[in-house]
Design a protein around this motif. Structure first.
Motif, PDB file in Angstrom:
ATOM      1  N   ASN A  45       8.260   2.057  -3.840  1.00  0.00           N
ATOM      2  CA  ASN A  45       7.844   3.427  -4.325  1.00  0.00           C
ATOM      3  C   ASN A  45       6.696   3.259  -5.322  1.00  0.00           C
ATOM      4  O   ASN A  45       6.593   4.503  -5.780  1.00  0.00           O
ATOM      5  CB  ASN A  45       9.093   4.110  -5.072  1.00  0.00           C
ATOM      6  N   ALA A  46       6.092   2.073  -5.405  1.00  0.00           N
ATOM      7  CA  ALA A  46       4.857   2.159  -6.083  1.00  0.00           C
ATOM      8  C   ALA A  46       3.635   2.859  -5.369  1.00  0.00           C
ATOM      9  O   ALA A  46       3.408   2.507  -4.391  1.00  0.00           O
ATOM     10  CB  ALA A  46       4.869   0.786  -6.773  1.00  0.00           C
ATOM     11  N   GLY A  47       2.707   3.423  -6.237  1.00  0.00           N
ATOM     12  CA  GLY A  47       1.520   3.665  -5.607  1.00  0.00           C
ATOM     13  C   GLY A  47       1.613   4.946  -4.942  1.00  0.00           C
ATOM     14  O   GLY A  47       2.696   5.775  -4.916  1.00  0.00           O
ATOM     15  N   PRO A  48       0.394   5.459  -4.331  1.00  0.00           N
ATOM     16  CA  PRO A  48       0.350   6.824  -3.848  1.00  0.00           C
ATOM     17  C   PRO A  48       0.955   6.620  -2.376  1.00  0.00           C
ATOM     18  O   PRO A  48       0.988   5.562  -1.802  1.00  0.00           O
ATOM     19  CB  PRO A  48      -1.331   7.225  -3.656  1.00  0.00           C
ATOM     20  N   LYS A  49       1.398   7.934  -2.051  1.00  0.00           N
ATOM     21  CA  LYS A  49       1.980   8.131  -0.660  1.00  0.00           C
ATOM     22  C   LYS A  49       1.191   8.693   0.195  1.00  0.00           C
ATOM     23  O   LYS A  49       0.655   9.986  -0.344  1.00  0.00           O
ATOM     24  CB  LYS A  49       3.440   8.745  -0.823  1.00  0.00           C
TER      25      LYS A  49
END
Length: 130
Positions: A45-49
């Motif tokens: 769930n880390a960083g941009p999606k």
């Protein structure tokens, strides 16, 4: 004779051997590593999606709270101005009178402080002084 020895030591072939040995030692030291586990994995769930869509900039964003009405804005500004004027009234005057008072205080404060520091205290200034 000393000049010839210096030329041999600093400008001869021995210099290149020392430089080469230093490069090899630095290369070995730089290549040795204690971390052999590889790169650290990132959380899912880390960083941009990437959602696959572009944001529509024509839709205004949702506000976090209700906004002030013009009447509420004017009331808050009037309240702040009254508080500002109240603080100005407590100060006792404009900048010119404050400057004169500060200059007078500076002339008197220095010698009084020096007397207290040097042990030549004045009972009028320090009631604990004897």
């Amino acid at each position: 004779m000393t000049i010839n020895i210096g030329e041999t030591v600093f400008f001869g072939a021995a210099r290149f051997c020392r430089i080469g040995a230093a490069i090899v030692l630095l290369g070995i030291a730089g290549c040795s590593s204690t971390n052999s586990s590889g790169p650290v994995p990132m959380a899912d769930n880390a960083g941009p999606k990437d959602t696959g869509t572009f944001p529509n900039l024509n839709i205004p964003p949702k506000v976090a709270n209700k906004q002030f009405t013009p009447a509420e804005t004017n009331a808050k500004l009037a309240e702040l101005k009254a508080a500002e004027n109240g603080q100005g009234a407590k100060s006792g005057g404009g900048a010119a009178s404050n400057q004169a008072a500060l200059t007078d205080l500076a002339k008197k404060h220095g010698p009084q402080t020096l007397k207290q520091i040097e042990g030549k205290c004045d009972p009028a200034l320090d009631p604990t002084c004897k």
